[in-house]
Write a protein that holds these residues in place. Structure first.
Motif, short mmCIF file in Angstrom:
data_model
loop_
_atom_site.label_atom_id
_atom_site.label_comp_id
_atom_site.label_asym_id
_atom_site.label_seq_id
_atom_site.Cartn_x
_atom_site.Cartn_y
_atom_site.Cartn_z
N ALA A 177 0.86 -1.19 0.00
CA ALA A 177 0.00 0.00 0.00
C ALA A 177 0.89 1.23 0.00
N CYS A 212 3.40 2.74 2.93
CA CYS A 212 3.65 1.82 4.04
C CYS A 212 5.13 1.62 4.34
N THR A 245 -3.37 -0.79 9.99
CA THR A 245 -4.65 -0.16 10.31
C THR A 245 -5.17 0.78 9.23
N HIS A 246 -4.30 1.35 8.41
CA HIS A 246 -4.73 2.36 7.44
C HIS A 246 -5.28 1.69 6.18
N ALA A 247 -6.55 1.29 6.27
CA ALA A 247 -7.18 0.58 5.17
C ALA A 247 -7.46 1.47 3.97
N GLU A 248 -7.38 2.80 4.17
CA GLU A 248 -7.71 3.71 3.07
C GLU A 248 -6.58 3.91 2.08
N LEU A 249 -5.39 3.42 2.38
CA LEU A 249 -4.26 3.64 1.50
C LEU A 249 -4.41 2.85 0.21
N PRO A 250 -4.08 3.44 -0.94
CA PRO A 250 -4.22 2.74 -2.21
C PRO A 250 -3.17 1.65 -2.37
N THR A 291 -3.98 -5.14 -0.23
CA THR A 291 -3.08 -4.17 0.39
C THR A 291 -2.49 -4.69 1.70
#
Length: 315
Positions: free
Chosen positions: A233, A236, A244-249, A294
């Motif tokens: 992702a 990262c 935890t940051h599920a919004e990262l592309p 991701t």
């Protein structure tokens, strides 16, 4: 590869688990760290239960070890204690004052019983390494307790012992001379910004390498990355520990550059013993979904190709 983490009871014995192990072997990996956990009630609890609603059963563990060995993989058995309240295990412990001594004594007695159980399994099933702890930062200053615990484990397990410190806190462990390998979770933030190149990350591994070389010289023990990895992702590599940051592309390149940079930095160091990548799931996603995934897994991603190329050099 770390294999088995966060799996449910019975998962190791499913057909998909054997399929996953076969694919793991195909990367060129030679070892797995079979890692599972139990839960103590909170970070200040003195009792570590065998709660098989959470803890993998001995039947599960034996099956996974035998399957791995049948494929020619070596096994480091890695039992872990987490805190049920969700607080990171690094905070398990008690205040540093005289009145806390009975609590420390009770916790180490319970933890010793927990490790003893799995050390017996590791010995009986021929595991090639045993990990006596993972990222237990607050306990690490209790040198006398760790000395006694290590001596106790060596009465039942005859193979090499490793302790898994956390990146940045390795130098605070005074008793590394008592284990056979110095382990660390090497989630060093080697990128300064999302999307950095492999070369930029490589440059940032060099001071880490120098620090770890000094640790090797101090204790005379080889260094192993008991955990290391990076999600696929964007961004990262600036925080490789992140889950935890599920919004990262999605970014296969970010993960691949992280892998390539650390392999370049440590491959030829004679004091460095290798990588346990975090992690390889017991149940893999379909290969066609790899580009959108991701997580830490590298199955079907650019990082897997990087790893295969490097591991082919060792054959």
């Amino acid at each position: 590869m770390t294999y088995g983490w966060n799996s449910s009871r019975g998962a190791y014995r499913q057909p998909y688990a054997l399929d996953s192990l076969r694919k793991l072997k195909e990367t060129g990996s030679e070892w797995i760290a079979l890692s599972f956990y139990t839960l103590q009630a909170n970070t200040h609890s003195t009792e570590i239960p065998f709660d098989y609603g959470h803890t993998m059963t001995d039947r599960d563990i034996e099956h996974a070890i035998k399957q791995a060995k049948a494929l020619g993989l070596k096994v480091c058995l890695k039992p872990v204690v987490n805190s049920k309240d969700g607080i990171w295990r690094a905070h398990i412990g008690f205040p540093e004052e005289d009145g806390a001594k009975p609590y420390w004594d009770a916790w180490f007695e319970s933890y010793g019983n927990f490790l003893w159980h799995y050390a017996e399994i590791a010995e009986e099933l021929g595991c090639e390494m045993f990990c006596i702890g993972c990222e237990m930062v607050k306990t690490e200053p209790k040198t006398a307790h760790w000395e006694a615990l290590i001596a106790r484990i060596r009465t039942v397990y005859s193979g090499p012992l490793v302790y898994n410190a956390n990146h940045g806190s390795e130098e605070g462990v005074a008793w590394f001379d008592l284990v056979d390998l110095i382990g660390t979770s090497a989630y060093y933030p080697v990128a300064k910004a999302p999307g950095e190149s492999e070369d930029a990350m490589f440059a940032n591994w060099l001071p880490v390498r120098d620090k770890l070389r000094r640790m090797h010289e101090r204790f005379g023990k080889p260094i192993v990355f008991m955990e290391i990895g990076c999600r696929s992702a964007l961004g990262c590599a600036t925080m490789p520990w992140d889950f935890t940051h599920a919004e990262l592309p999605a970014s296969e390149a970010e993960q691949a550059n992280f892998y390539g940079s650390v392999l370049r930095a440590f491959w030829d160091e004679p004091w460095f013993s290798g990588f346990f990548w975090w992690d390889w799931s017991v149940k893999l996603y379909p290969t066609e979904q790899a580009a959108a995934d991701t997580g830490f897994d590298i199955h079907g991603k650019q990082a897997e190709r990087v790893l295969r190329e490097w591991y082919a050099k060792a054959r």
